[in-house]
Design a protein around this motif. Structure first.
Motif, PDB file in Angstrom:
ATOM      1  N   LYS A 170       1.519  -1.183  -0.190  1.00  0.00           N
ATOM      2  CA  LYS A 170      -0.219   0.283   0.273  1.00  0.00           C
ATOM      3  C   LYS A 170       0.658   1.380   0.434  1.00  0.00           C
ATOM      4  N   ARG A 216       2.409   1.324  -3.309  1.00  0.00           N
ATOM      5  CA  ARG A 216       1.347   2.426  -4.574  1.00  0.00           C
ATOM      6  C   ARG A 216       1.608   3.715  -4.277  1.00  0.00           C
ATOM      7  N   SER A 217       1.135   4.012  -3.035  1.00  0.00           N
ATOM      8  CA  SER A 217       0.712   5.216  -2.526  1.00  0.00           C
ATOM      9  C   SER A 217       2.333   6.742  -2.812  1.00  0.00           C
ATOM     10  N   ARG A 269       1.938   9.556  -5.828  1.00  0.00           N
ATOM     11  CA  ARG A 269       2.845  10.666  -5.404  1.00  0.00           C
ATOM     12  C   ARG A 269       3.250  11.417  -6.331  1.00  0.00           C
TER      13      ARG A 269
END
Length: 118
Positions: free
Chosen positions: A32, A35-36, A40
């Motif tokens: 997670k 992916r973040s 960004r």
């Protein structure tokens, strides 16, 4: 007494299963986070690209205006020079003479040794 020790110590299989479950949860969290970070980074890249494009457009517009203004001023100067060739020659000659005298004075002031020319 041996029975109490067995009941007090957790089963190795249970500990292993608990650790594997925690590792699986940590892997999900890391996925997670990756992916973040990736999302960004893509947003920041898009923003930087857009800002660079805007900067380039602004600079190109300003350069175009400046070039046009310089062309018009050069045209005006050339027209004046064509209309007054004698004055133009005198002004250019005076600027050349002043430049020569300034260079000569600077050359003499930076010379450390006293020289006589006779």
């Amino acid at each position: 007494m041996a029975d109490t020790n067995k009941s007090d110590t957790p089963n190795i299989d249970d500990v292993q299963k608990t650790l594997e479950k925690q590792i699986a949860e940590l892997r999900k969290e890391i996925t997670k986070i990756n992916r973040s970070i990736s999302a960004r980074g893509a947003e920041m890249l898009d923003d930087a690209s857009e800002q660079a494009s805007e900067f380039y457009d602004t600079a190109a517009t300003r350069a175009s205006r400046t070039a046009q203004q310089l062309r018009s001023q050069a045209h005006a100067v050339s027209e004046v020079a064509r209309e007054n060739p004698g004055t133009t020659t005198a002004v250019v000659g005076a600027i050349g003479l002043l430049g020569f005298l300034a260079g000569f004075a600077i050359g003499q002031s930076t010379n450390d040794t006293s020289r006589r020319w006779y």
